[in-house]
Motif scaffolding. Structure first.
Motif, short mmCIF file in Angstrom:
data_model
loop_
_atom_site.label_atom_id
_atom_site.label_comp_id
_atom_site.label_asym_id
_atom_site.label_seq_id
_atom_site.Cartn_x
_atom_site.Cartn_y
_atom_site.Cartn_z
N VAL A 60 0.67 -1.18 0.17
CA VAL A 60 0.01 0.39 -0.10
C VAL A 60 0.89 1.36 -0.15
O VAL A 60 2.11 1.28 -0.01
N ILE A 61 0.65 2.20 -0.53
CA ILE A 61 1.02 3.38 -0.63
C ILE A 61 0.86 4.05 0.30
O ILE A 61 -0.38 4.69 0.48
N GLY A 62 1.31 5.39 1.14
CA GLY A 62 1.10 5.59 2.81
C GLY A 62 0.95 7.15 2.32
O GLY A 62 0.83 7.87 1.12
N CYS A 63 -0.90 7.66 2.65
CA CYS A 63 -1.28 8.85 1.59
C CYS A 63 -0.94 10.30 2.08
O CYS A 63 -0.62 11.06 1.17
N ASP A 64 0.23 10.07 2.98
CA ASP A 64 0.57 11.88 3.75
C ASP A 64 2.53 11.63 3.31
O ASP A 64 2.61 12.45 2.64
N SER A 65 3.26 9.99 3.41
CA SER A 65 4.45 11.07 2.74
C SER A 65 4.88 10.21 1.16
O SER A 65 5.50 9.85 0.24
N GLY A 66 4.05 9.58 0.96
CA GLY A 66 4.29 8.30 -0.53
C GLY A 66 4.88 7.08 -0.17
O GLY A 66 4.88 6.41 -1.01
N LYS A 67 5.29 6.83 0.99
CA LYS A 67 5.78 5.85 1.44
C LYS A 67 5.39 4.46 0.37
O LYS A 67 3.83 4.22 1.00
N ARG A 68 5.81 3.61 1.31
CA ARG A 68 5.25 1.66 0.39
C ARG A 68 5.52 1.08 1.32
O ARG A 68 6.32 0.99 2.44
N TYR A 69 4.22 0.48 2.13
CA TYR A 69 4.52 -0.31 2.99
C TYR A 69 4.09 -1.74 2.44
O TYR A 69 3.43 -1.47 2.05
N ARG A 70 4.34 -2.90 3.43
CA ARG A 70 4.57 -3.45 2.49
C ARG A 70 3.11 -4.87 4.06
O ARG A 70 3.59 -4.50 5.51
N ILE A 71 2.32 -5.19 3.25
CA ILE A 71 1.58 -6.02 5.14
C ILE A 71 1.01 -7.54 4.62
O ILE A 71 0.92 -7.91 3.98
N HIS A 72 1.90 -8.10 5.25
CA HIS A 72 1.72 -9.77 5.27
C HIS A 72 0.87 -10.00 5.87
O HIS A 72 0.47 -9.33 7.17
N TYR A 73 0.54 -11.15 5.62
CA TYR A 73 -0.67 -12.43 6.37
C TYR A 73 0.25 -12.06 7.96
O TYR A 73 0.97 -12.86 8.06
N GLY A 74 -1.07 -11.56 8.69
CA GLY A 74 -0.52 -11.82 9.84
C GLY A 74 -1.33 -10.76 10.66
O GLY A 74 -2.84 -10.16 10.46
N ALA A 75 -1.29 -11.00 12.18
CA ALA A 75 -2.30 -9.52 12.63
C ALA A 75 -1.18 -8.68 13.85
O ALA A 75 -1.27 -7.68 14.06
N ALA A 76 0.36 -9.38 14.14
CA ALA A 76 1.24 -8.39 14.50
C ALA A 76 2.65 -8.80 14.06
O ALA A 76 2.49 -8.97 13.08
N THR A 77 3.38 -7.47 14.04
CA THR A 77 4.37 -7.04 13.45
C THR A 77 4.50 -7.28 11.43
O THR A 77 5.41 -8.06 11.46
N ASN A 78 4.29 -7.19 11.36
CA ASN A 78 3.82 -7.98 10.16
C ASN A 78 3.05 -6.27 8.87
O ASN A 78 3.10 -6.91 7.44
N VAL A 79 3.51 -4.89 9.27
CA VAL A 79 3.48 -4.34 7.97
C VAL A 79 5.09 -4.11 8.22
O VAL A 79 5.61 -3.08 8.71
N HIS A 80 6.07 -3.51 7.38
CA HIS A 80 7.44 -3.00 6.81
C HIS A 80 7.09 -2.14 6.19
O HIS A 80 6.35 -2.25 4.86
#
Length: 138
Positions: A60-80
C-alpha cells in the motif's frame, strides 16, 4: 429381500456422505477466518489481490508521505516500510482494539495507512525487521 436391504443401506450411506460433504463445505466457507479474508480481498485493488494471492502480502502507499508499506498475512508485526528495491526498512506494529481475525486486521491496517498514515504511525510501535527473507522484490 437381502438385495433390497443392501440397496437401501447403500443409498443411506450415499446420503450421509453427501450431508457430511455439504457440512464441510458450509463450515469452510462460513468460518470467521474465511469471511475475514473474503472481506479483505474485496477491498484490495486488482494488483494488491494478485500480489496477495501469489505471495501472502500486498503493498500500500501511505497517503501522507507516499512511502510504500508491505502488509504480510498476520495480526502483529506484519507491516513493513519498504525501500525502492522491496527490502524492509522499518517495521510497524499496530492493530485495532479487540479480537479480530487476520483478514480484518490487515484491512484495518490498509485503510489506516491509505487514509491517515501519519496518525497511524504516531500510535504504532516501531521495530527493526529481522528476516532478510522478507526483502524479496515485489
Amino acid at each position: 429381500m437381502f438385495l433390497l436391504f443392501h440397496q437401501a443401506r447403500a443409498e443411506v450411506s450415499l446420503r450421509v456422505q453427501a450431508l457430511r460433504e455439504l457440512h464441510r463445505k458450509f463450515w469452510f466457507e462460513n468460518n470467521i477466518e474465511t469471511r475475514g479474508l473474503c472481506l479483505l480481498r474485496n477491498w484490495l485493488t486488482s494488483e494488491q489481490r494478485a500480489q496477495f494471492d501469489a505471495k501472502r502480502y500486498f503493498d500500500v502507499i501511505g497517503c501522507d508521505s507516499g512511502k510504500r508499506y508491505r502488509i504480510h498475512y498476520g495480526a502483529a508485526t506484519n507491516v513493513h516500510e519498504i525501500d525502492t528495491a522491496g527490502r524492509p526498512k522499518v517495521g510497524w506494529c499496530f492493530a485495532p482494539v479487540g479480537y479480530l481475525v487476520a483478514g480484518d486486521i490487515m484491512l484495518a491496517q490498509k485503510i489506516a495507512l491509505e487514509t491517515n498514515e501519519l496518525g497511524t504511525l504516531a500510535v504504532a510501535n516501531r521495530f527493526a525487521p529481522k528476516d532478510a527473507g522478507l526483502a524479496l522484490p515485489a
